[in-house]
Design a protein around this motif. Structure first.
Motif, PDB file in Angstrom:
ATOM      1  N   MET A 132       0.835  -1.172   0.000  1.00  7.09           N
ATOM      2  CA  MET A 132       0.000   0.000   0.000  1.00  7.09           C
ATOM      3  C   MET A 132       0.884   1.241   0.000  1.00  7.09           C
ATOM      4  N   LYS A 133       1.030   1.814  -1.139  1.00  4.82           N
ATOM      5  CA  LYS A 133       1.919   2.945  -1.289  1.00  4.82           C
ATOM      6  C   LYS A 133       1.480   4.164  -0.483  1.00  4.82           C
ATOM      7  N   GLU A 134       0.169   4.310  -0.245  1.00  6.62           N
ATOM      8  CA  GLU A 134      -0.313   5.474   0.505  1.00  6.62           C
ATOM      9  C   GLU A 134       0.155   5.451   1.961  1.00  6.62           C
ATOM     10  N   ASN A 135       0.591   4.310   2.465  1.00  8.11           N
ATOM     11  CA  ASN A 135       1.077   4.199   3.836  1.00  8.11           C
ATOM     12  C   ASN A 135       2.599   4.276   3.926  1.00  8.11           C
ATOM     13  N   LYS A 136       3.251   4.593   2.843  1.00  5.73           N
ATOM     14  CA  LYS A 136       4.711   4.629   2.817  1.00  5.73           C
ATOM     15  C   LYS A 136       5.210   6.062   2.736  1.00  5.73           C
ATOM     16  N   ILE A 137       6.384   6.296   3.310  1.00  3.56           N
ATOM     17  CA  ILE A 137       7.050   7.592   3.181  1.00  3.56           C
ATOM     18  C   ILE A 137       8.501   7.347   2.769  1.00  3.56           C
ATOM     19  N   ARG A 138       9.084   8.334   2.152  1.00  4.90           N
ATOM     20  CA  ARG A 138      10.487   8.243   1.760  1.00  4.90           C
ATOM     21  C   ARG A 138      11.244   9.312   2.537  1.00  4.90           C
ATOM     22  N   LYS A 139      12.288   8.880   3.277  1.00  2.32           N
ATOM     23  CA  LYS A 139      13.117   9.783   4.057  1.00  2.32           C
ATOM     24  C   LYS A 139      14.560   9.638   3.597  1.00  2.32           C
ATOM     25  N   THR A 140      15.301  10.700   3.697  1.00  2.00           N
ATOM     26  CA  THR A 140      16.717  10.665   3.360  1.00  2.00           C
ATOM     27  C   THR A 140      17.519  10.893   4.633  1.00  2.00           C
ATOM     28  N   HIS A 141      18.501  10.038   4.876  1.00  2.00           N
ATOM     29  CA  HIS A 141      19.349  10.146   6.056  1.00  2.00           C
ATOM     30  C   HIS A 141      20.800  10.111   5.631  1.00  2.00           C
ATOM     31  N   THR A 142      21.625  10.769   6.386  1.00  2.00           N
ATOM     32  CA  THR A 142      23.062  10.733   6.150  1.00  2.00           C
ATOM     33  C   THR A 142      23.656   9.694   7.092  1.00  2.00           C
ATOM     34  N   LEU A 143      24.307   8.686   6.516  1.00  2.00           N
ATOM     35  CA  LEU A 143      24.853   7.580   7.292  1.00  2.00           C
ATOM     36  C   LEU A 143      26.338   7.433   7.019  1.00  2.00           C
ATOM     37  N   ASP A 144      27.033   6.864   7.976  1.00  2.00           N
ATOM     38  CA  ASP A 144      28.443   6.550   7.788  1.00  2.00           C
ATOM     39  C   ASP A 144      28.560   5.510   6.675  1.00  2.00           C
ATOM     40  N   LYS A 145      29.395   5.785   5.715  1.00  2.00           N
ATOM     41  CA  LYS A 145      29.529   4.936   4.527  1.00  2.00           C
ATOM     42  C   LYS A 145      29.932   3.503   4.868  1.00  2.00           C
ATOM     43  N   LYS A 146      30.902   3.358   5.779  1.00  2.00           N
ATOM     44  CA  LYS A 146      31.398   2.028   6.138  1.00  2.00           C
ATOM     45  C   LYS A 146      30.335   1.242   6.905  1.00  2.00           C
ATOM     46  N   VAL A 147      29.682   1.893   7.854  1.00  2.00           N
ATOM     47  CA  VAL A 147      28.638   1.229   8.642  1.00  2.00           C
ATOM     48  C   VAL A 147      27.511   0.776   7.718  1.00  2.00           C
ATOM     49  N   TYR A 148      27.095   1.643   6.805  1.00  2.00           N
ATOM     50  CA  TYR A 148      26.016   1.290   5.884  1.00  2.00           C
ATOM     51  C   TYR A 148      26.422   0.106   5.010  1.00  2.00           C
ATOM     52  N   ALA A 149      27.638   0.126   4.492  1.00  2.00           N
ATOM     53  CA  ALA A 149      28.099  -0.963   3.624  1.00  2.00           C
ATOM     54  C   ALA A 149      28.105  -2.293   4.376  1.00  2.00           C
ATOM     55  N   GLU A 150      28.567  -2.265   5.639  1.00  2.00           N
ATOM     56  CA  GLU A 150      28.592  -3.495   6.434  1.00  2.00           C
ATOM     57  C   GLU A 150      27.182  -3.978   6.739  1.00  2.00           C
ATOM     58  N   PHE A 151      26.278  -3.039   7.064  1.00  2.00           N
ATOM     59  CA  PHE A 151      24.900  -3.421   7.357  1.00  2.00           C
ATOM     60  C   PHE A 151      24.211  -3.934   6.101  1.00  2.00           C
TER      61      PHE A 151
END
Length: 50
Positions: A1-20
Motif C-alpha cells: 500500500m503505497k499510501e502508507n509509505k514515506i520516503r526519508k533521506t538520512h546521512t549515514l556513515d559509509k562504512k557502517v552502511y556498507a557493512e549493514f
C-alpha cells in the motif's frame, strides 16, 4: 500500500552502511526492511514500559 509509505533521506556513515547492507544481504532482506523491523520492535518495547 503505497499510501502508507514515506520516503526519508538520512546521512549515514559509509562504512557502517556498507557493512549493514552486507548483513541484510546475507539474511535475504533489505536494509530498509530491517530498519523498519527495528523501529516496530522499539515502539513495542516503549509501549510495554508505559
Amino acid at each position: 500500500m503505497k499510501e502508507n509509505k514515506i520516503r526519508k533521506t538520512h546521512t549515514l556513515d559509509k562504512k557502517v552502511y556498507a557493512e549493514f547492507q552486507m548483513y541484510a544481504s546475507c539474511l535475504g532482506r533489505s536494509v530498509s526492511s530491517l530498519i523498519e523491523q527495528y523501529m516496530r520492535e522499539t515502539l513495542k518495547e516503549i509501549k510495554k514500559e508505559k
